[in-house]
Design a protein around this motif. Sequence first.
Motif, short mmCIF file in Angstrom:
data_model
loop_
_atom_site.label_atom_id
_atom_site.label_comp_id
_atom_site.label_asym_id
_atom_site.label_seq_id
_atom_site.Cartn_x
_atom_site.Cartn_y
_atom_site.Cartn_z
N LEU A 10 0.85 -1.12 -0.10
CA LEU A 10 -0.04 -0.06 -0.11
C LEU A 10 0.79 1.28 -0.07
O LEU A 10 0.52 2.26 -0.66
CB LEU A 10 -0.84 -0.02 1.18
CG LEU A 10 -2.00 -1.18 1.32
CD1 LEU A 10 -1.66 -2.41 1.40
CD2 LEU A 10 -3.06 -0.65 2.35
N HIS A 11 1.95 1.28 0.74
CA HIS A 11 3.09 2.14 0.75
C HIS A 11 2.38 3.64 1.28
O HIS A 11 2.65 4.72 0.35
CB HIS A 11 3.81 2.37 -0.60
CG HIS A 11 4.72 1.36 -0.78
ND1 HIS A 11 5.77 1.03 0.07
CD2 HIS A 11 4.72 0.20 -1.82
CE1 HIS A 11 6.46 0.02 -0.19
NE2 HIS A 11 5.82 -0.51 -1.32
N PHE A 12 1.64 3.63 2.24
CA PHE A 12 1.12 5.16 2.54
C PHE A 12 2.54 5.79 2.88
O PHE A 12 3.43 5.36 3.56
CB PHE A 12 0.35 4.83 3.78
CG PHE A 12 -0.89 4.25 3.67
CD1 PHE A 12 -1.96 5.20 3.08
CD2 PHE A 12 -1.30 3.16 3.77
CE1 PHE A 12 -3.25 4.95 2.81
CE2 PHE A 12 -2.85 2.76 3.70
CZ PHE A 12 -3.70 3.65 3.17
N GLY A 65 1.97 -6.72 3.43
CA GLY A 65 2.93 -5.79 3.98
C GLY A 65 3.43 -4.75 3.16
O GLY A 65 2.49 -4.47 2.04
N ASP A 66 4.49 -4.05 3.48
CA ASP A 66 4.71 -2.58 2.98
C ASP A 66 3.47 -1.67 3.07
O ASP A 66 3.08 -1.18 1.93
CB ASP A 66 5.15 -2.75 1.52
CG ASP A 66 6.78 -2.87 1.29
OD1 ASP A 66 7.27 -3.42 2.27
OD2 ASP A 66 7.19 -3.28 0.12
N LEU A 67 2.86 -1.73 4.29
CA LEU A 67 1.83 -0.93 4.30
C LEU A 67 2.18 0.75 4.33
O LEU A 67 1.58 1.58 4.10
CB LEU A 67 1.05 -0.96 5.56
CG LEU A 67 0.08 -2.11 5.62
CD1 LEU A 67 0.86 -3.33 5.87
CD2 LEU A 67 -1.35 -2.06 6.50
N ASN A 99 9.22 -5.41 4.00
CA ASN A 99 10.49 -4.70 4.49
C ASN A 99 10.39 -2.87 4.59
O ASN A 99 11.09 -2.73 5.51
CB ASN A 99 11.63 -5.00 3.25
CG ASN A 99 11.11 -4.52 2.07
OD1 ASN A 99 9.92 -5.02 1.41
ND2 ASN A 99 11.74 -3.50 1.25
N HIS A 100 9.60 -2.55 4.18
CA HIS A 100 9.26 -1.00 4.30
C HIS A 100 8.68 -0.78 5.65
O HIS A 100 8.87 0.36 6.09
CB HIS A 100 8.30 -0.38 3.17
CG HIS A 100 9.30 -0.03 1.99
ND1 HIS A 100 9.60 1.02 1.59
CD2 HIS A 100 9.54 -0.78 1.04
CE1 HIS A 100 10.48 1.03 0.60
NE2 HIS A 100 10.41 -0.24 0.21
N ASP A 101 8.07 -1.57 6.19
CA ASP A 101 7.29 -1.53 7.62
C ASP A 101 8.63 -1.79 8.83
O ASP A 101 8.23 -1.35 9.71
CB ASP A 101 6.34 -2.55 7.87
CG ASP A 101 5.23 -2.55 6.72
OD1 ASP A 101 4.81 -1.21 6.38
OD2 ASP A 101 4.90 -3.65 6.18
N VAL A 222 7.07 -7.11 -5.62
CA VAL A 222 7.86 -6.64 -7.03
C VAL A 222 6.57 -5.68 -7.40
O VAL A 222 6.95 -5.32 -8.59
CB VAL A 222 7.91 -8.00 -7.69
CG1 VAL A 222 9.13 -8.55 -7.18
CG2 VAL A 222 6.80 -8.88 -7.76
N HIS A 223 5.51 -5.50 -7.13
CA HIS A 223 4.67 -4.29 -7.50
C HIS A 223 4.00 -4.86 -8.93
O HIS A 223 3.80 -3.86 -9.68
CB HIS A 223 5.48 -3.06 -7.34
CG HIS A 223 5.81 -2.66 -6.26
ND1 HIS A 223 6.63 -1.59 -6.02
CD2 HIS A 223 5.72 -2.97 -4.84
CE1 HIS A 223 6.88 -1.56 -4.51
NE2 HIS A 223 6.19 -2.50 -4.01
N VAL A 224 4.03 -6.00 -9.06
CA VAL A 224 3.28 -6.32 -10.32
C VAL A 224 2.60 -7.65 -10.12
O VAL A 224 2.75 -8.68 -9.50
CB VAL A 224 4.42 -6.57 -11.57
CG1 VAL A 224 5.40 -7.59 -11.11
CG2 VAL A 224 3.90 -6.58 -13.00
FE LIG Z 1 6.71 -2.41 -1.94
#
Ligand SMILES: [Fe+2]
Length: 290
Positions: A10-12, A65-67, A99-101, A222-224
Amino acid sequence: MTCIIHITDLHFWNIVYNPFYLCNKRILGNLNLILRRHRYVHKERAQSFLQVLSEIQPDGILIGGDLTTTATREEFQQAANFLDQVSARCPAIYLLPGNHDYYTFESCRKHRFEHYCGKHAPISVDPVLSMLPGDISLIRIPTVRPNLITSRGFISEEQLTKVKKLLERKGPNPTLALAHYPVLSRTAHYHSGYDRRLGGASALRGILGHSGHPILYLAGHVHVFTHTMDPTYNNITHITTSALFYDKQKRRGGFTEIKVDAGTMRIFPWSYQDGWIRGVESHPAAEVPC
Ligand SMILES: [Fe+2]
Ligand SMILES: [Fe+2]
């Protein structure tokens, strides 16, 4: 018929201006956010997604993940507000971090992900087996830890052993595996470099493959959207789901709908094209061994 929705990445985001909070890896992520990412992560689409979720009325929602983007308190607050609204529409939420969280050691040490997101679903550092509506097994496999520079994932020997034991214990019902990182580092539609892939992916894939259970492995990172038969283990099918709010060249935002009926899983990718659109049923592509 059971309907499960998989969303991920989601990458807020929130741009950080206070230099005190930039004395770590966040300085890189924040720069990337200022220069590029803020343009193609359309978090304002959250409300329209929630509207679609109300219409679909899924039996369960899986969040891979990667919220967040650099794991700040502000980003986690945005994610928590979103989860509150998802929960009002579908209380059966299962999630794990990306990993971004765990972007910085500091955010991990302060258990920021667990604090903000754990309210809706218990979070475990160990692999966990749950039963979803419709007699579907779900194994959540945590695969992240903070890194100084890279985006590399990690799974320990102990976690691998636990995955193996959970698979030995479960019945012959349909099985979903939820993780942040794909276990295939290369398909026709993406290639994860060494510093972006999961360390231990081959071992994990081997355990899933040798279990003999038909497994749908759901990942993000990988966003796809991809849907692939495993080139070695014919019991594993791999899905990577689009980043929910993305709009970047050929990588449109989207999510994946999984319909389960009498042990059969059907896959429908959704994408955003001036509104949320349900694609035609997806069938897995054969992948050459890598
Ligand atoms: Fe991501
Ligand atoms: Fe990621």
